[in-house]
Design a protein around this motif. Sequence first.
Motif, PDB file in Angstrom:
ATOM      1  N   MET A  32      73.189  50.744  16.915  1.00  0.00           N
ATOM      2  CA  MET A  32      74.056  51.234  15.845  1.00  0.00           C
ATOM      3  C   MET A  32      74.357  52.714  16.016  1.00  0.00           C
ATOM      4  N   LEU A  33      73.340  53.488  16.368  1.00  0.00           N
ATOM      5  CA  LEU A  33      73.545  54.920  16.561  1.00  0.00           C
ATOM      6  C   LEU A  33      74.450  55.190  17.765  1.00  0.00           C
ATOM      7  N   SER A  34      74.343  54.347  18.790  1.00  0.00           N
ATOM      8  CA  SER A  34      75.215  54.518  19.957  1.00  0.00           C
ATOM      9  C   SER A  34      76.673  54.297  19.562  1.00  0.00           C
ATOM     10  N   LYS A  35      76.920  53.302  18.722  1.00  0.00           N
ATOM     11  CA  LYS A  35      78.290  53.073  18.240  1.00  0.00           C
ATOM     12  C   LYS A  35      78.775  54.263  17.401  1.00  0.00           C
ATOM     13  N   LEU A  76      77.426  64.613  15.269  1.00  0.00           N
ATOM     14  CA  LEU A  76      77.155  64.071  16.600  1.00  0.00           C
ATOM     15  C   LEU A  76      75.816  64.566  17.143  1.00  0.00           C
ATOM     16  N   GLU A  77      75.543  65.857  16.907  1.00  0.00           N
ATOM     17  CA  GLU A  77      74.258  66.385  17.364  1.00  0.00           C
ATOM     18  C   GLU A  77      73.091  65.698  16.662  1.00  0.00           C
ATOM     19  N   GLN A  78      73.231  65.459  15.379  1.00  0.00           N
ATOM     20  CA  GLN A  78      72.178  64.764  14.646  1.00  0.00           C
ATOM     21  C   GLN A  78      71.988  63.330  15.165  1.00  0.00           C
ATOM     22  N   THR A  79      73.109  62.684  15.409  1.00  0.00           N
ATOM     23  CA  THR A  79      73.043  61.308  15.917  1.00  0.00           C
ATOM     24  C   THR A  79      72.388  61.265  17.288  1.00  0.00           C
ATOM     25  N   GLN A  80      72.758  62.189  18.159  1.00  0.00           N
ATOM     26  CA  GLN A  80      72.158  62.239  19.490  1.00  0.00           C
ATOM     27  C   GLN A  80      70.660  62.518  19.416  1.00  0.00           C
ATOM     28  N   SER A  81      70.252  63.358  18.491  1.00  0.00           N
ATOM     29  CA  SER A  81      68.830  63.635  18.304  1.00  0.00           C
ATOM     30  C   SER A  81      68.086  62.383  17.837  1.00  0.00           C
ATOM     31  N   VAL A  83      69.019  59.332  18.455  1.00  0.00           N
ATOM     32  CA  VAL A  83      68.976  58.425  19.604  1.00  0.00           C
ATOM     33  C   VAL A  83      67.799  58.776  20.512  1.00  0.00           C
ATOM     34  N   MET A  84      67.629  60.034  20.800  1.00  0.00           N
ATOM     35  CA  MET A  84      66.518  60.453  21.649  1.00  0.00           C
ATOM     36  C   MET A  84      65.180  60.106  21.013  1.00  0.00           C
ATOM     37  N   THR A  85      65.084  60.274  19.689  1.00  0.00           N
ATOM     38  CA  THR A  85      63.831  59.947  19.002  1.00  0.00           C
ATOM     39  C   THR A  85      63.526  58.461  19.095  1.00  0.00           C
ATOM     40  N   LEU A  86      64.550  57.641  18.862  1.00  0.00           N
ATOM     41  CA  LEU A  86      64.341  56.196  18.937  1.00  0.00           C
ATOM     42  C   LEU A  86      63.962  55.768  20.359  1.00  0.00           C
ATOM     43  N   GLU A  87      64.630  56.336  21.340  1.00  0.00           N
ATOM     44  CA  GLU A  87      64.302  55.997  22.726  1.00  0.00           C
ATOM     45  C   GLU A  87      62.863  56.377  23.054  1.00  0.00           C
ATOM     46  N   GLN A  88      62.407  57.519  22.555  1.00  0.00           N
ATOM     47  CA  GLN A  88      61.027  57.943  22.774  1.00  0.00           C
ATOM     48  C   GLN A  88      60.049  56.989  22.093  1.00  0.00           C
ATOM     49  N   GLN A  89      60.401  56.529  20.897  1.00  0.00           N
ATOM     50  CA  GLN A  89      59.544  55.585  20.184  1.00  0.00           C
ATOM     51  C   GLN A  89      59.445  54.258  20.933  1.00  0.00           C
ATOM     52  N   ILE A  90      60.577  53.787  21.452  1.00  0.00           N
ATOM     53  CA  ILE A  90      60.564  52.540  22.211  1.00  0.00           C
ATOM     54  C   ILE A  90      59.691  52.689  23.456  1.00  0.00           C
TER      55      ILE A  90
END
Length: 225
Positions: A32-35, A76-81, A83-90
């Motif tokens: 969802m965040l990527s979209k 966009l910066e918040q969304t990208q941040s 995304v990085m947090t979710l990727e780190q959690q995964i």
Amino acid sequence: MASWGMGWFGGGGKKKDGAKDAILGLRSQLEMLSKREKHLQTQIDEQEQIARKYVNSNKNLAKAALRKKKQWDTALEQTQSQVMTLEQQIYSIESANINKETLAAMQKAGVAMKGIHGDLTVDKVDQLMETLRDQHAIAEEIGDAITQGAGQQIDNDELEGELEALQQEELDNKMLRTGPVPVGDEVSRLPAVATGESKSKATRIGSEEEDEEAELRKLQEEMAM
């Protein structure tokens, strides 16, 4: 502590499903965040195009477009941040799950090795090897005793017969080579030339026998090698 071990290894079904559900939820949120990230980038590009279009003809519209562009940039910066947090959690959950599975496999391996070894210890292994060495030595002694017994039987029985056969064969060969022996005056009446020829023939025969003996010894040496 025991309940923790059962929950980690023995009762790991729920934890495994929980980790899987968490990863699925994070990936869904990441999608969802990527979209949203793509949508915000599209908005930014549009506002930049508007600002470029009216930069000279209508400064108010250009400023408004730039203002919106900055807002979209922040989002966009918040969304990208995020995304990085979710990727780190995964990544962290997947690593933790791999660690758990590795420890479970190691525990199973330890149990299997313990079952294979059983009551076997280093002292018991040494004792077993010593017993095997003793039995091997006994087997060699028995083999030697059997071999020696067979050799003695051959020496006492068969060798005597073979020796007599060789003696008889040698006697027959000598009789064939010498022929009948002259008796009385017949010896004195033999021509001197014949006597010389006999001596010469005997010498040749002796020489041939020596050559044969030498060849026989050479052949025996080669057979021994």
